[in-house]
Motif scaffolding. Structure first.
Motif, PDB file in Angstrom:
ATOM      1  N   CYS A  59      14.651   9.013 -16.735  1.00  0.00           N
ATOM      2  CA  CYS A  59      13.192   9.479 -17.309  1.00  0.00           C
ATOM      3  C   CYS A  59      12.687   8.113 -17.402  1.00  0.00           C
ATOM      4  O   CYS A  59      11.264   7.957 -17.240  1.00  0.00           O
ATOM      5  CB  CYS A  59      13.556  10.156 -18.655  1.00  0.00           C
ATOM      6  SG  CYS A  59      12.683  11.510 -18.858  1.00  0.00           S
ATOM      7  N   SER A  60      13.170   7.019 -18.164  1.00  0.00           N
ATOM      8  CA  SER A  60      12.497   5.871 -18.638  1.00  0.00           C
ATOM      9  C   SER A  60      12.320   5.086 -17.320  1.00  0.00           C
ATOM     10  O   SER A  60      11.094   4.386 -17.317  1.00  0.00           O
ATOM     11  CB  SER A  60      13.329   5.062 -19.565  1.00  0.00           C
ATOM     12  OG  SER A  60      14.302   4.344 -19.023  1.00  0.00           O
ATOM     13  N   ALA A  61      12.857   5.158 -16.237  1.00  0.00           N
ATOM     14  CA  ALA A  61      12.530   4.517 -15.121  1.00  0.00           C
ATOM     15  C   ALA A  61      11.491   4.979 -14.373  1.00  0.00           C
ATOM     16  O   ALA A  61      10.711   4.368 -13.850  1.00  0.00           O
ATOM     17  CB  ALA A  61      13.891   4.318 -14.044  1.00  0.00           C
ATOM     18  N   ASP A  62      11.375   6.269 -14.415  1.00  0.00           N
ATOM     19  CA  ASP A  62      10.440   7.148 -13.696  1.00  0.00           C
ATOM     20  C   ASP A  62       9.001   6.617 -14.482  1.00  0.00           C
ATOM     21  O   ASP A  62       7.898   6.344 -13.662  1.00  0.00           O
ATOM     22  CB  ASP A  62      10.616   8.267 -13.808  1.00  0.00           C
ATOM     23  CG  ASP A  62      10.052   9.133 -12.582  1.00  0.00           C
ATOM     24  OD1 ASP A  62       9.611   8.455 -11.690  1.00  0.00           O
ATOM     25  OD2 ASP A  62      10.243  10.533 -12.565  1.00  0.00           O
ATOM     26  N   ALA A  63       8.899   6.485 -15.749  1.00  0.00           N
ATOM     27  CA  ALA A  63       7.954   6.162 -16.732  1.00  0.00           C
ATOM     28  C   ALA A  63       7.388   4.635 -16.497  1.00  0.00           C
ATOM     29  O   ALA A  63       6.381   4.357 -17.138  1.00  0.00           O
ATOM     30  CB  ALA A  63       7.877   6.843 -17.999  1.00  0.00           C
ATOM     31  N   ALA A  64       8.236   3.912 -16.009  1.00  0.00           N
ATOM     32  CA  ALA A  64       8.080   2.508 -16.218  1.00  0.00           C
ATOM     33  C   ALA A  64       6.915   1.732 -15.285  1.00  0.00           C
ATOM     34  O   ALA A  64       6.706   2.467 -14.316  1.00  0.00           O
ATOM     35  CB  ALA A  64       9.251   1.644 -16.091  1.00  0.00           C
TER      36      ALA A  64
END
Ligand SMILES: Cc1ncc(C[n+]2csc(CCOP(=O)(O)OP(=O)(O)O)c2C)c(N)n1
Ligand SMILES: [Mg+2]
Length: 329
Positions: free
Chosen positions: A305-310
């Protein structure tokens, strides 16, 4: 499985199992993400070899240095790089451990003394010699641990590095992950002498061969070796016999080995071996195993999730981190 597990406490065994499961499930998710083209470029999986990184890491302290190959997701996670920073790196995002510039093969975090991730076969060995030499000259009490594959043994850098490491009595732990193949080349068609640890012994290093599928054996051997190195005994060498269950990278027809061989090795895989032993000896309840799997799944979900949003690094940063500043004049 060896009886020395009886001397290792339950909590620690669960910790080791969880670390291996984290690596296995992380990489399985990476396969999905690769097929979805969220992860691009090369992707080499450590599937089957997890016991080595997890076992060896137990012998190292925060002051020690670690180097690995392009098959290094497991080493990075076991060393303590956060899954968020590793996953973001896989996505090529700026929040990745290498700022999104390295990707799968170049995970790096100097704050953890994790010096890669290297795409060059045997490339980490001379760097390890340099790091250990610097530590020794600066009188830092650190061990440098260098992981590499059986393919590295055919390279000149392997022989040059072992020679200098012994000549200068450097504090290095060499870990050879012998999975029997260098890409599609089997050990027996590449090496006149296939007993890799004997090559290390010929340079005067203390060298041994162990079952790299047994995490407890790996931990025990690494701890003994590190303790000798810390006492000034010079470099040590451990050949870990292992096997990769998947292809060399994402594209590999695997014509060089047959399915029976793969299936035989899978039966003695590191996760199966430890889980079975824990069950047979009433050291883990089904709910505990489930809780481990669930916690790992949550950690991976959050990392994706955080990689996708970064964000990706802005184009203005393109010339950063090169050797020379580019002048505008
Ligand atoms: C110096 C160099 N030569 C060739 C290659 C191409 N290459 C990539 S992986 C590989 C095989 C390495 O095998 P091994 O060291 O056993 O590691 P494993 O993939 O089995 O973990 C080769 C020859 C390379 N990356 N670097
Ligand atoms: Mg190999």
């Amino acid at each position: 499985m060896s009886s020395n597990k009886l001397h290792v406490n339950r909590i620690h065994l669960h910790f080791l199992l969880k670390q291996m499961i984290r690596i296995r499930r992380f990489e399985e998710r990476c396969v999905t993400l690769y097929n979805e083209e969220k992860i691009r470029g090369f992707l080499h999986l450590y599937n089957g070899e997890e016991a080595i990184a997890v076992g060896v890491m137990q012998a190292l302290t925060a002051e020690d240095a670690v180097l690995a190959t392009y098959r290094e997701h497991g080493h990075a996670l076991a060393r303590g790089l956060s899954m968020d920073s590793v996953m973001a790196e896989m996505f090529g995002k700026a929040s990745g451990c290498s700022g999104g510039r390295g990707g799968s093969m170049h995970l790096f975090d100097s704050s953890q003394r994790f010096y890669g991730g290297s795409a060059i076969v045997a490339g980490a060995l001379p760097i390890a010699v340099g790091i250990a030499l610097a530590d020794k000259m600066l009188q830092r009490q650190a061990v440098t641990c260098c992981f590499f594959g059986d393919g590295a043994v055919a390279e000149g850098e392997f022989h040059e590095s072992l020679n200098l490491a012994k000549l200068w009595q450097l504090p290095i732990l060499f870990i050879c992950e012998n999975n029997l193949y260098a890409m599609g080349t089997a050990l027996e068609i590449e090496h006149s002498n296939q007993k890799i640890h004997l090559k290390a012994a010929s340079y005067g290093l203390a060298a041994q061969v162990i079952d790299g599928m047994n995490v407890i054996d790996v931990e025990a051997a690494a701890k003994l070796a590190c303790s000798a190195i810390r006492n000034g005994a010079g470099p040590h060498f451990i050949e870990c016999q292992t096997y990769r269950f998947r292809g060399h990278s994402m594209f590999d027809t695997q014509l060089y080995r047959n399915n029976d061989e793969v299936e035989q090795w899978k039966k003695k895989g590191p996760l199966i071996q430890l889980t079975q032993w824990l069950k047979d000896n009433h050291q883990i309840e089904p709910e505990e195993l489930q809780a481990i799997e669930l916690a790992v799944e949550k950690e991976i979900d959050a990392a994706v999730c955080s990689a996708d949003a970064a964000d990706i690094e802005p184009v203005e940063n393109l010339l950063k981190h090169v050797y020379t500043e580019v002048s505008n004049g």
